[in-house]
Design a protein around this motif. Structure first.
Motif, PDB file in Angstrom:
ATOM      1  N   THR A 181       0.823  -1.217   0.000  1.00 30.81           N
ATOM      2  CA  THR A 181       0.000   0.000   0.000  1.00 30.81           C
ATOM      3  C   THR A 181       0.854   1.264   0.000  1.00 30.81           C
ATOM      4  O   THR A 181       0.332   2.358  -0.131  1.00 30.81           O
ATOM      5  CB  THR A 181      -0.958   0.055   1.210  1.00 30.81           C
ATOM      6  N   ALA A 194      -8.173  -3.522   4.405  1.00 33.69           N
ATOM      7  CA  ALA A 194      -9.269  -2.667   3.936  1.00 33.69           C
ATOM      8  C   ALA A 194      -8.722  -1.522   3.084  1.00 33.69           C
ATOM      9  O   ALA A 194      -9.280  -1.187   2.041  1.00 33.69           O
ATOM     10  CB  ALA A 194     -10.071  -2.120   5.113  1.00 33.69           C
ATOM     11  N   LYS A 195      -7.624  -0.925   3.519  1.00 32.01           N
ATOM     12  CA  LYS A 195      -6.992   0.161   2.751  1.00 32.01           C
ATOM     13  C   LYS A 195      -6.510  -0.364   1.395  1.00 32.01           C
ATOM     14  O   LYS A 195      -6.673   0.288   0.373  1.00 32.01           O
ATOM     15  CB  LYS A 195      -5.813   0.738   3.535  1.00 32.01           C
ATOM     16  N   LYS A 219      -7.691  -2.768  -0.421  1.00 31.89           N
ATOM     17  CA  LYS A 219      -8.790  -3.041  -1.345  1.00 31.89           C
ATOM     18  C   LYS A 219      -9.352  -1.772  -1.971  1.00 31.89           C
ATOM     19  O   LYS A 219     -10.034  -1.833  -2.987  1.00 31.89           O
ATOM     20  CB  LYS A 219      -9.875  -3.838  -0.638  1.00 31.89           C
ATOM     21  N   SER A 220      -9.051  -0.616  -1.374  1.00 35.95           N
ATOM     22  CA  SER A 220      -9.546   0.647  -1.918  1.00 35.95           C
ATOM     23  C   SER A 220      -8.545   1.305  -2.872  1.00 35.95           C
ATOM     24  O   SER A 220      -8.844   2.333  -3.467  1.00 35.95           O
ATOM     25  CB  SER A 220      -9.889   1.620  -0.782  1.00 35.95           C
ATOM     26  N   GLN A 221      -7.369   0.716  -3.044  1.00 30.07           N
ATOM     27  CA  GLN A 221      -6.353   1.299  -3.921  1.00 30.07           C
ATOM     28  C   GLN A 221      -6.437   0.705  -5.325  1.00 30.07           C
ATOM     29  O   GLN A 221      -6.303  -0.514  -5.493  1.00 30.07           O
ATOM     30  CB  GLN A 221      -4.949   1.066  -3.358  1.00 30.07           C
ATOM     31  N   PRO A 222      -6.630   1.534  -6.330  1.00 31.72           N
ATOM     32  CA  PRO A 222      -6.735   1.031  -7.710  1.00 31.72           C
ATOM     33  C   PRO A 222      -5.528   0.204  -8.155  1.00 31.72           C
ATOM     34  O   PRO A 222      -5.690  -0.767  -8.888  1.00 31.72           O
ATOM     35  CB  PRO A 222      -6.858   2.312  -8.542  1.00 31.72           C
ATOM     36  N   ALA A 273      -6.065  -3.450  -7.280  1.00 33.59           N
ATOM     37  CA  ALA A 273      -7.347  -4.053  -7.649  1.00 33.59           C
ATOM     38  C   ALA A 273      -7.200  -5.480  -8.171  1.00 33.59           C
ATOM     39  O   ALA A 273      -8.057  -6.324  -7.938  1.00 33.59           O
ATOM     40  CB  ALA A 273      -8.051  -3.184  -8.686  1.00 33.59           C
TER      41      ALA A 273
END
Length: 95
Positions: free
Chosen positions: A14, A40-41, A43-46, A49
């Motif tokens: 991340t 969780a962080k 999974k939100s980063q393109p 993906a």
């Protein structure tokens, strides 16, 4: 050389370097496994993906599932920064 489904694990996925590396290696055809402190962080980063995300909080909390199967390489981009003692931080990161 392209990945052709070779598995690469990346710690610190991340972070600035780790996320860019995940994205780049995926585009080269590698199967990327992102080892991260905060899933969780991740999974939100393109850039992550397409990566398989696993927990990794150095030095003791590392998902064994991330190491299943044949691994082509592990690239260490993480840094255990919680320690205020430089020698302790270096020992954790090298270990």
């Amino acid at each position: 050389m392209t990945g052709s489904s070779k598995v690469i694990l990346i710690t610190g996925a991340t972070g600035f370097l780790g996320s860019a590396l995940c994205d780049y290696l995926h585009k080269q055809g590698y199967q990327v496994r992102a080892l991260v402190r905060d899933t969780a962080k991740a999974k939100s980063q393109p850039a992550l993906a397409s990566a398989d995300v696993f927990r990794c909080a150095l030095p003791d909390d590392i998902s064994e599932a991330a190491f299943a199967g044949d691994i082509f390489a592990l690239i260490h981009c993480a840094y255990a920064s919680q320690s205020t003692d430089r020698r302790e931080a270096e020992a954790i990161n090298i270990q």
